[in-house]
Design a protein around this motif. Structure first.
Motif, PDB file in Angstrom:
ATOM      1  N   GLY A 255       0.825  -1.202   0.000  1.00  8.09           N
ATOM      2  CA  GLY A 255       0.000   0.000   0.000  1.00  8.09           C
ATOM      3  C   GLY A 255       0.851   1.241   0.000  1.00  8.09           C
ATOM      4  O   GLY A 255       2.010   1.248  -0.386  1.00  8.09           O
ATOM      5  N   GLY A 256       0.262   2.285   0.445  1.00  7.65           N
ATOM      6  CA  GLY A 256       0.917   3.571   0.383  1.00  7.65           C
ATOM      7  C   GLY A 256       0.546   4.249  -0.915  1.00  7.65           C
ATOM      8  O   GLY A 256       0.095   3.619  -1.862  1.00  7.65           O
ATOM      9  N   GLY A 257       0.680   5.539  -0.927  1.00  7.45           N
ATOM     10  CA  GLY A 257       0.333   6.291  -2.126  1.00  7.45           C
ATOM     11  C   GLY A 257      -1.145   6.581  -2.195  1.00  7.45           C
ATOM     12  O   GLY A 257      -1.897   6.352  -1.270  1.00  7.45           O
ATOM     13  N   GLY A 258      -1.558   7.106  -3.302  1.00  9.39           N
ATOM     14  CA  GLY A 258      -2.955   7.438  -3.508  1.00  9.39           C
ATOM     15  C   GLY A 258      -3.107   8.190  -4.807  1.00  9.39           C
ATOM     16  O   GLY A 258      -2.135   8.450  -5.515  1.00  9.39           O
ATOM     17  N   SER A 259      -4.326   8.519  -5.120  1.00 10.30           N
ATOM     18  CA  SER A 259      -4.577   9.310  -6.320  1.00 10.30           C
ATOM     19  C   SER A 259      -5.604  10.385  -6.018  1.00 10.30           C
ATOM     20  O   SER A 259      -6.333  10.305  -5.021  1.00 10.30           O
ATOM     21  CB  SER A 259      -5.052   8.410  -7.472  1.00 10.30           C
ATOM     22  OG  SER A 259      -6.264   7.775  -7.131  1.00 10.30           O
TER      23      SER A 259
ATOM     24  N   LYS B  53      -9.394   7.821   1.138  1.00 16.56           N
ATOM     25  CA  LYS B  53      -8.669   6.938   2.059  1.00 16.56           C
ATOM     26  C   LYS B  53      -7.273   6.724   1.484  1.00 16.56           C
ATOM     27  O   LYS B  53      -6.969   5.700   0.904  1.00 16.56           O
ATOM     28  CB  LYS B  53      -9.422   5.615   2.179  1.00 16.56           C
ATOM     29  CG  LYS B  53      -8.887   4.700   3.230  1.00 16.56           C
ATOM     30  CD  LYS B  53      -9.755   3.470   3.313  1.00 16.56           C
ATOM     31  CE  LYS B  53      -9.172   2.493   4.296  1.00 16.56           C
ATOM     32  NZ  LYS B  53      -9.929   1.263   4.357  1.00 16.56           N
ATOM     33  N   VAL B  54      -6.437   7.716   1.632  1.00 18.87           N
ATOM     34  CA  VAL B  54      -5.103   7.686   1.044  1.00 18.87           C
ATOM     35  C   VAL B  54      -4.128   6.991   1.983  1.00 18.87           C
ATOM     36  O   VAL B  54      -4.186   7.146   3.193  1.00 18.87           O
ATOM     37  CB  VAL B  54      -4.617   9.125   0.748  1.00 18.87           C
ATOM     38  CG1 VAL B  54      -3.184   9.133   0.269  1.00 18.87           C
ATOM     39  CG2 VAL B  54      -5.524   9.769  -0.281  1.00 18.87           C
ATOM     40  N   ALA B  55      -3.255   6.207   1.396  1.00 17.23           N
ATOM     41  CA  ALA B  55      -2.099   5.625   2.076  1.00 17.23           C
ATOM     42  C   ALA B  55      -2.455   4.553   3.093  1.00 17.23           C
ATOM     43  O   ALA B  55      -1.716   4.328   4.032  1.00 17.23           O
ATOM     44  CB  ALA B  55      -1.249   6.714   2.733  1.00 17.23           C
ATOM     45  N   SER B  56      -3.575   3.852   2.922  1.00 14.97           N
ATOM     46  CA  SER B  56      -3.819   2.724   3.813  1.00 14.97           C
ATOM     47  C   SER B  56      -2.828   1.613   3.470  1.00 14.97           C
ATOM     48  O   SER B  56      -2.388   1.480   2.334  1.00 14.97           O
ATOM     49  CB  SER B  56      -5.263   2.236   3.691  1.00 14.97           C
ATOM     50  OG  SER B  56      -5.527   1.772   2.390  1.00 14.97           O
ATOM     51  N   ILE B  57      -2.462   0.835   4.475  1.00 19.11           N
ATOM     52  CA  ILE B  57      -1.454  -0.206   4.333  1.00 19.11           C
ATOM     53  C   ILE B  57      -2.091  -1.558   4.644  1.00 19.11           C
ATOM     54  O   ILE B  57      -2.717  -1.726   5.687  1.00 19.11           O
ATOM     55  CB  ILE B  57      -0.274   0.023   5.306  1.00 19.11           C
ATOM     56  CG1 ILE B  57       0.336   1.417   5.129  1.00 19.11           C
ATOM     57  CG2 ILE B  57       0.773  -1.068   5.155  1.00 19.11           C
ATOM     58  CD1 ILE B  57       1.019   1.656   3.820  1.00 19.11           C
TER      59      ILE B  57
END
Length: 154
Positions: free
Chosen positions: A115-119, A124-128
């Motif tokens: 995970g990590g990152g996002g658009s 819900k950005v950067a959930s692992i």
């Protein structure tokens, strides 16, 4: 069909990780298995069976802040994430309408983080996602999946 009360829902679950109760967890799944294999002799009908090895594993999805707390705790032993000692995860279900249930996942070892990152537009950005192997039988609300053999992890 009559409604007999409220069943367990996400609000009824609490999860204890090595750094304490997790509030930034959005999903947890776990399970175990022990397969069997049919044993044959003369003819085409099994004469019996043999047991395969027991195995258990799980996964959880953590918000980034919860991941940072877990990562710090795991790296405490020797400075890296995957070199940590096995740890327990305790999952507790409780509400006013149903009894309390506690599953204990003993001797967990993290095997993968993803995970990590996002658009743009993500809420819900950067959930692992964290995958783990459970090295001892799961205790399903006090009932062990398998009788434990005394080992270095007991």
């Amino acid at each position: 069909m009559a409604i007999n009360g409220r069943n367990y829902d996400w609000e009824d679950i609490s999860v204890q990780l090595p750094h304490g109760e997790s509030v930034g967890i959005t999903e947890i799944k776990y399970g175990d298995e022990q397969g069997i294999e049919a044993r044959y002799g003369k003819g085409s009908i099994p004469r019996g069976f043999g047991r395969k090895n027991y195995s258990a594993s799980g996964s959880m999805v953590l918000d980034r802040d919860e991941w940072e707390r877990l990562k710090k705790e795991l790296a405490r032993d020797n400075g890296d994430i995957y070199g940590h000692k096995p740890f327990p995860i305790v999952v507790h279900y409780a509400n006013d309408d149903m009894g309390s249930v506690t599953d204990v996942l003993k001797n967990c070892k993290v095997t993968k983080f993803d995970g990590g990152g996002g658009s743009q537009g993500d809420d819900k950005v950067a959930s692992i996602t964290c995958e783990f192997t459970i090295l001892s039988p799961i205790s399903w609300n006090g009932t062990p999946a398998k009788a434990e053999v005394k080992s270095y992890m007991s």
